[in-house]
Design an enzyme around this catalytic site. Structure first.
Site, short mmCIF file in Angstrom:
data_model
loop_
_atom_site.label_atom_id
_atom_site.label_comp_id
_atom_site.label_asym_id
_atom_site.label_seq_id
_atom_site.Cartn_x
_atom_site.Cartn_y
_atom_site.Cartn_z
N SER A 1 2.05 -6.10 7.36
CA SER A 1 0.60 -6.11 7.57
C SER A 1 -0.13 -6.78 6.42
O SER A 1 -1.10 -7.52 6.63
CB SER A 1 0.09 -4.68 7.75
N ASP B 1 -2.69 -1.60 10.61
CA ASP B 1 -2.87 -1.58 9.16
C ASP B 1 -3.49 -2.87 8.63
O ASP B 1 -3.87 -2.94 7.45
CB ASP B 1 -1.52 -1.37 8.45
N LYS C 1 0.84 -1.20 0.00
CA LYS C 1 0.00 0.00 0.00
C LYS C 1 0.87 1.24 0.00
O LYS C 1 2.05 1.23 0.39
CB LYS C 1 -0.94 0.00 1.21
#
Length: 288
Positions: free
Chosen positions: A106, A139, A11
């Site tokens: 994560s 996250d 991300k």
């Protein structure tokens, strides 16, 4: 089914604001999260053991393979929560840069929830997985959901948003380590001179306006990280001079990404980043 494979996507933060530090020490945030095309690969197999053991195989020696690894912790949590007797073997092929501000650990943990849910037929809903995942890391719920999302609270309050218009990203991770704990401890949210226009970015996403999105890209953690590591600002400047619509640090850093209208523009900007010698891990990718 005895084996499945899942992709775990990295991300970036298109916008990252810190509202305040809460009395419990956590920071209240308001962020726009976005998955991108760089991904790790996780393979899950039933081991045949009947003791619920978790075994983790890694292709990076610098990563821990025990309880310090979020993949191991997520698998152990699911085994314990669902009373699984079957053991599981997990192989992690690492492609996302390590300690990069791209939620690598994560998103790998999130893949465990999806992978083991399917492999063992646990029938967990997305919300059930997110409720469990927040115990692994702030996250993780977002990574379980993926896509484009507004993230609030400590990161666990998620609102799905429309995907941004098609664009290409040049991503560069400097060969330095940045401590997330250090960054947040040295951020004084009450003294920030400005805050990102997150609400405006949400509206730009809803309109499908790439210009409206990139013009609002801002990360308040840069006020700490750029001061400590000037290479981050230098990489941003190189990308902007090379045609990026805008460039920003992701998360607590040190990864920097630039947004470009075309793949050709992103690729054309890459040699300048390579020539600078400031980043060895460089990618051209897109939104997922």
């Amino acid at each position: 089914m005895d084996q499945i494979t899942r992709k775990a996507y990295a991300k970036i933060n298109l916008g990252l604001d810190v509202i305040r530090r809460r009395p419990d020490g956590y920071h209240e945030v308001k962020m726009i999260m976005q998955t991108v095309g760089i991904c790790d690969i996780l393979t899950f197999r039933k081991s045949g053991r009947q003791d619920g053991a978790v075994t983790l195989f890694l292709d990076k020696k610098e990563l821990p393979c025990g309880k310090e690894n979020l993949v191991y912790r997520a698998a152990e949590l699911l085994t314990r929560t669902h009373g699984l007797r079957d053991g599981v073997e997990i192989t992690l092929e690492k492609r996302i840069p390590i300690a990069a501000g791209m939620a690598g650990g994560s998103t790998d943990a999130a893949a465990v929830f999806h992978g083991m849910n399917e492999l063992f037929g646990l029938s967990m809903s997305l919300q059930e997985m997110k409720d469990l995942g927040v115990g692994i890391g702030a996250d993780v719920p977002y990574c379980i959901q993926g896509g484009t999302a507004l993230s609030e609270g400590i990161g666990e309050i998620l609102t799905a948003l429309p995907s941004p218009p098609a664009a290409y990203l040049l991503i560069a991770k400097p060969d330095i380590g940045v401590s997330t704990k250090f960054v947040y401890e040295n951020l004084h949210a009450d003294r920030l001179q400005s805050h990102p226009d997150i609400d405006g970015m949400v509206q730009a996403l809803e309109r499908g306006s790439l210009e409206g999105i990139v013009s609002r890209m801002e990360n308040v953690l840069e006020t700490v990280t750029v001061r400590e590591y000037p290479v981050i600002q230098t990489l941003k400047d190189i990308m902007r001079r090379g045609g990026a619509l805008n460039a920003l640090m992701s998360g607590s850093g040190p990864t920097v990404f630039g947004v470009y209208k075309t793949r050709e523009a992103a690729e054309a900007s890459r040699p300048a980043v390579e020539k600078s010698g400031m980043a060895k891990e460089i990618f051209v990718t897109e939104f997922v």
